[in-house]
Design a protein around this motif. Sequence first.
Motif, mmCIF file in Angstrom:
data_model
loop_
_atom_site.group_PDB
_atom_site.id
_atom_site.type_symbol
_atom_site.label_atom_id
_atom_site.label_comp_id
_atom_site.label_asym_id
_atom_site.label_seq_id
_atom_site.Cartn_x
_atom_site.Cartn_y
_atom_site.Cartn_z
ATOM 1 N N GLU A 76 0.827 -1.202 0.000
ATOM 2 C CA GLU A 76 0.000 0.000 0.000
ATOM 3 C C GLU A 76 0.866 1.258 0.000
ATOM 4 O OE1 GLU A 76 -2.474 -0.712 3.425
ATOM 5 O OE2 GLU A 76 -4.061 -1.618 2.210
ATOM 6 N N ASN A 79 2.366 1.637 -3.450
ATOM 7 C CA ASN A 79 1.325 2.081 -4.376
ATOM 8 C C ASN A 79 1.079 3.582 -4.218
ATOM 9 O OD1 ASN A 79 -0.665 1.614 -6.381
ATOM 10 N ND2 ASN A 79 -2.242 1.690 -4.792
ATOM 11 N N GLU A 80 1.056 4.075 -2.985
ATOM 12 C CA GLU A 80 0.860 5.499 -2.739
ATOM 13 C C GLU A 80 1.994 6.308 -3.357
ATOM 14 O OE1 GLU A 80 -0.818 9.004 -1.551
ATOM 15 O OE2 GLU A 80 -1.722 7.011 -1.488
ATOM 16 N N LEU A 82 3.865 5.460 -5.920
ATOM 17 C CA LEU A 82 3.710 5.401 -7.376
ATOM 18 C C LEU A 82 2.583 6.317 -7.857
ATOM 19 C CD1 LEU A 82 4.230 1.589 -8.005
ATOM 20 C CD2 LEU A 82 5.784 3.458 -8.612
ATOM 21 N N CYS A 83 1.479 6.386 -7.130
ATOM 22 C CA CYS A 83 0.371 7.261 -7.510
ATOM 23 C C CYS A 83 0.793 8.724 -7.454
ATOM 24 C CB CYS A 83 -0.825 7.031 -6.597
ATOM 25 S SG CYS A 83 -1.693 5.481 -6.917
ATOM 26 N N ARG A 84 1.534 9.087 -6.408
ATOM 27 C CA ARG A 84 2.006 10.470 -6.300
ATOM 28 C C ARG A 84 2.993 10.803 -7.416
ATOM 29 N NH1 ARG A 84 2.874 11.629 0.179
ATOM 30 N NH2 ARG A 84 0.721 11.164 0.759
ATOM 31 N N ALA A 86 3.118 9.411 -10.397
ATOM 32 C CA ALA A 86 2.367 9.499 -11.654
ATOM 33 C C ALA A 86 1.640 10.830 -11.748
ATOM 34 C CB ALA A 86 1.377 8.338 -11.756
ATOM 35 N N ALA A 87 1.056 11.286 -10.639
ATOM 36 C CA ALA A 87 0.350 12.574 -10.649
ATOM 37 C C ALA A 87 1.333 13.711 -10.895
ATOM 38 C CB ALA A 87 -0.381 12.784 -9.325
ATOM 39 N N CYS A 88 2.480 13.653 -10.296
ATOM 40 C CA CYS A 88 3.500 14.681 -10.459
ATOM 41 C C CYS A 88 3.998 14.720 -11.901
ATOM 42 C CB CYS A 88 4.653 14.408 -9.498
ATOM 43 S SG CYS A 88 5.961 15.627 -9.570
ATOM 44 N N SER A 90 2.450 13.642 -14.595
ATOM 45 C CA SER A 90 1.405 14.040 -15.540
ATOM 46 C C SER A 90 1.213 15.555 -15.514
ATOM 47 C CB SER A 90 0.094 13.331 -15.231
ATOM 48 O OG SER A 90 -0.448 13.787 -14.008
ATOM 49 N N CYS A 101 6.730 19.110 -9.064
ATOM 50 C CA CYS A 101 7.151 17.996 -8.196
ATOM 51 C C CYS A 101 8.243 18.506 -7.267
ATOM 52 C CB CYS A 101 7.690 16.841 -9.013
ATOM 53 S SG CYS A 101 6.492 16.183 -10.158
#
Length: 102
Positions: A76, A79-80, A82-84, A86-88, A90, A101
């Motif tokens: 978890e 995953n958090e 990686l999500c951050r 990916a958002a940065c 994008s 970022c």
Amino acid sequence: MPKPCPEEFRQDVVRVARNRGPGVTVEQVAAGFGVHPMTLWKWTRRADIDDGTKAGTTSQESAELCEACRRIKVLEQENEVLCRAAACLSQAHLPGKGSTCS
């Protein structure tokens, strides 16, 4: 907190308690080994569950569950991250936006 007893010692105490003679109490067996009677009762109950004579979660199942929970927590967290990331990434490609970022 007292240091835990070795597993072999626990098994020996439980074996003696299970095979005690008539008139010998669990308290006497516990005192003979220098453990508290409630501790011996818990060890005996755990041994019964591990042997399959009583219903419950075995020691091995409990250890596997703890390991699975630890692994889930790590996944978890990964995953958090990686999500951050990916958002940065994008947002960095949006027109008129610099890299936000940090």
